[in-house]
Design a protein around this motif. Sequence first.
Motif, mmCIF file in Angstrom:
data_model
loop_
_atom_site.group_PDB
_atom_site.id
_atom_site.type_symbol
_atom_site.label_atom_id
_atom_site.label_comp_id
_atom_site.label_asym_id
_atom_site.label_seq_id
_atom_site.Cartn_x
_atom_site.Cartn_y
_atom_site.Cartn_z
ATOM 1 N N ASP A 154 -6.174 -2.916 5.212
ATOM 2 C CA ASP A 154 -5.137 -2.700 4.189
ATOM 3 C C ASP A 154 -5.674 -1.655 3.204
ATOM 4 N N TRP A 155 -5.541 -0.403 3.579
ATOM 5 C CA TRP A 155 -6.167 0.686 2.825
ATOM 6 C C TRP A 155 -5.167 1.378 1.909
ATOM 7 N N THR A 156 -5.726 1.993 0.875
ATOM 8 C CA THR A 156 -4.976 2.902 0.012
ATOM 9 C C THR A 156 -5.849 4.120 -0.249
ATOM 10 N N ALA A 175 2.389 8.020 -7.703
ATOM 11 C CA ALA A 175 3.488 8.433 -6.834
ATOM 12 C C ALA A 175 3.006 8.395 -5.387
ATOM 13 N N PRO A 176 3.919 8.220 -4.435
ATOM 14 C CA PRO A 176 3.525 8.263 -3.034
ATOM 15 C C PRO A 176 2.991 9.646 -2.654
ATOM 16 N N THR A 177 1.993 9.687 -1.819
ATOM 17 C CA THR A 177 1.385 10.888 -1.241
ATOM 18 C C THR A 177 0.542 11.656 -2.255
ATOM 19 N N SER A 178 1.163 12.224 -3.282
ATOM 20 C CA SER A 178 0.437 12.896 -4.374
ATOM 21 C C SER A 178 1.370 12.936 -5.572
ATOM 22 N N ALA A 179 0.788 13.138 -6.751
ATOM 23 C CA ALA A 179 1.589 13.133 -7.972
ATOM 24 C C ALA A 179 1.726 14.551 -8.515
ATOM 25 N N SER A 192 -5.739 2.790 -12.445
ATOM 26 C CA SER A 192 -4.710 2.799 -11.398
ATOM 27 C C SER A 192 -5.191 2.071 -10.145
ATOM 28 N N MET A 193 -6.479 2.204 -9.837
ATOM 29 C CA MET A 193 -7.029 1.536 -8.659
ATOM 30 C C MET A 193 -7.042 0.027 -8.846
ATOM 31 N N ARG A 200 -0.494 -3.992 -4.983
ATOM 32 C CA ARG A 200 -0.341 -3.668 -3.554
ATOM 33 C C ARG A 200 0.956 -2.889 -3.283
ATOM 34 N N ARG A 201 1.235 -1.882 -4.096
ATOM 35 C CA ARG A 201 2.432 -1.057 -3.903
ATOM 36 C C ARG A 201 2.220 0.045 -2.873
#
Length: 230
Positions: A154-156, A175-179, A192-193, A200-201
């Motif tokens: 379960d990585w981020t 934001a998803p992918t990059s901000a 944020s981490m 777990r978003r």
Amino acid sequence: MRIAVFGANGPTGRHLTGQALAAGHEVVAVTRRPGSLPARPGLTVAVADATDPAAVDAAIDGTDAVLSALGARFSKETVTTYSASATVMTEAMVRHGVKRLLTISSSIADPGWRPTGAHFFNHVLDPLVNRRLGRTLHEDMRRMEDVIRATGLDWTLVRPSGLFEHPVVTDYRTAPTSADGVFTARADLAASMLRELEERRYVRTAMGVITTAVKPNLAKLIWNEGVKRK
């Protein structure tokens, strides 16, 4: 929660370790220089090279999650720090049944990342610093991301923009992918981490992080991050 923090004595790792302890987590601070981390309640220091399978195995044993703040310097030579450590860490996590992994990458890993309205950055600094001077480093970050994506963990993948020092957590955006932004304070990156660890978003995807409340002095940033740290 018992968290293993790799790169715990680095610039972001120190924020991450301090904030995690303040939030009530137990922290296993994984470092090659144990004397640089003062004793604190809830803190265990594990001496390990992140590419040493036996040492990493011992550090991860008994933890609930792994957070990596490992970093490397720009180099003309091939960089392997990110991909090699990711391989060792993920293999150890599988052996010990530890599923949750958050690791710091970069907005540069997103080929489509171009901050809105940042003309000087997009056309001068980014091509010179990130795409040229930092080419080998960012190539290995991409290899690291590939290693992690290939796992069943379960990585981020945490992708900040230009990192700078700020003493406290401020307003930031994910934001998803990059901000869409140029800078990320290390305190905000750490916050944020830890928030993502709870919420777990962004499981099995990338999370971009930018600071929105403060901006660094650009000349000072280049001196501190590019010259002084060498």
